[in-house]
Design a protein around this motif. Structure first.
Motif, PDB file in Angstrom:
ATOM      1  N   UNK A 147       0.785  -1.237   0.000  1.00 33.88           N
ATOM      2  CA  UNK A 147       0.000   0.000   0.000  1.00 33.88           C
ATOM      3  C   UNK A 147       0.818   1.289   0.000  1.00 33.88           C
ATOM      4  N   UNK A 148       2.026   1.288  -0.500  1.00 35.57           N
ATOM      5  CA  UNK A 148       2.816   2.516  -0.539  1.00 35.57           C
ATOM      6  C   UNK A 148       2.081   3.604  -1.325  1.00 35.57           C
ATOM      7  N   UNK A 173      -7.647  -4.481   3.082  1.00 33.27           N
ATOM      8  CA  UNK A 173      -8.035  -3.254   3.790  1.00 33.27           C
ATOM      9  C   UNK A 173      -6.919  -2.209   3.818  1.00 33.27           C
ATOM     10  N   UNK A 174      -5.656  -2.652   3.927  1.00 29.42           N
ATOM     11  CA  UNK A 174      -4.536  -1.702   3.961  1.00 29.42           C
ATOM     12  C   UNK A 174      -4.418  -0.958   2.638  1.00 29.42           C
ATOM     13  N   UNK A 175      -4.596  -1.669   1.532  1.00 25.41           N
ATOM     14  CA  UNK A 175      -4.506  -1.028   0.220  1.00 25.41           C
ATOM     15  C   UNK A 175      -5.666  -0.062   0.002  1.00 25.41           C
ATOM     16  N   UNK A 176      -6.850  -0.471   0.429  1.00 24.59           N
ATOM     17  CA  UNK A 176      -8.017   0.394   0.308  1.00 24.59           C
ATOM     18  C   UNK A 176      -7.840   1.650   1.156  1.00 24.59           C
ATOM     19  N   UNK A 187     -12.840   0.749  -3.007  1.00 27.01           N
ATOM     20  CA  UNK A 187     -13.872  -0.188  -2.574  1.00 27.01           C
ATOM     21  C   UNK A 187     -13.210  -1.492  -2.124  1.00 27.01           C
ATOM     22  N   UNK A 188     -13.609  -1.986  -0.967  1.00 28.85           N
ATOM     23  CA  UNK A 188     -13.056  -3.230  -0.436  1.00 28.85           C
ATOM     24  C   UNK A 188     -13.835  -4.413  -0.980  1.00 28.85           C
TER      25      UNK A 188
END
Length: 212
Positions: A147-148, A173-176, A187-188
């Motif tokens: 998720x950088x 969830x971290x990427x979202x 959107x998850x």
């Protein structure tokens, strides 16, 4: 009058667990047998401990599989392990593909952003599903990993679009959360998600952050 491209929405999708389904227990068992390492699917396994670096292009196949196996692995064996790994992530999510084909038929702009090692990219780059996407972004090519925020900034620059005109779908969830923090409409996605309904839901600014 045609709309300016910079005002048109992009739909940005993750690959694993969105376009593809999760590996089956049999997939993991086959990989475990080939590596000699049990429970590779566990989040604490060597498979996942070193995956970030492999996805980032910081490790070669030989180096990654040597770390996974806990012993030196040569080019022939690492090539075989890559094939097994490619295969277990190649099961298509047919419902997702149906939605993607519908979006494509409507003339929507589709892009892919995936944390994916170079060996897997080389196997998937000519897969039929890639033709649905106008742009493909892979972590190992960019040397950046979700998720950088840097990887999202890169994609936004390449697409030449403002964050609020990107709808991003990912199972992490971290990427979202990272995408939402940049103003992207994220959107998850979950295995039980109805993708059409997920895409038609209110924008991120109008709804609570989804729980994992």
């Amino acid at each position: 009058m045609a709309r300016n491209d910079s005002s048109r929405r992009w739909y940005l999708f993750d690959y694993g667990n969105v376009v593809s389904t999760s590996p089956t227990p049999e997939d993991w068992e086959q990989l475990a047998e080939a590596t000699g390492v049990a429970n590779l699917q566990a989040s604490t396994s060597t498979y996942w401990q070193h995956r970030h670096a492999y996805d980032a292009g910081a490790l070669t196949s030989d180096e990654y599989w040597s770390l996974v196996c806990g012993q030196r692995v040569g080019a022939v064996r690492s090539g075989w392990l890559d094939i097994l790994d490619d295969n277990q992530w190649s099961h298509p999510n047919l419902e997702t593909l149906d939605v993607l084909e519908d979006l494509d038929a409507r003339g929507e702009r589709l892009a892919l952003l995936s944390n994916m090692p170079a060996a897997m990219v080389s196997q998937f780059i000519d897969a039929p599903w890639t033709s649905l996407f106008q742009r493909l972004f892979f972590s190992s090519s960019l040397r950046l990993v979700k998720p950088s925020p840097a990887i999202f900034h890169h994609v936004l620059t390449e697409l030449a679009v403002e964050p609020d005109l990107v709808t991003f779908v990912d199972d992490s969830p971290a990427n979202v959360a990272a995408a939402l923090s940049l103003g992207i409409d994220a959107r998850l996605f979950a295995p039980s998600s109805d993708l059409s309904r997920l895409l038609s839901a209110p924008a991120a600014a109008e709804r609570p952050f989804p729980r994992a």
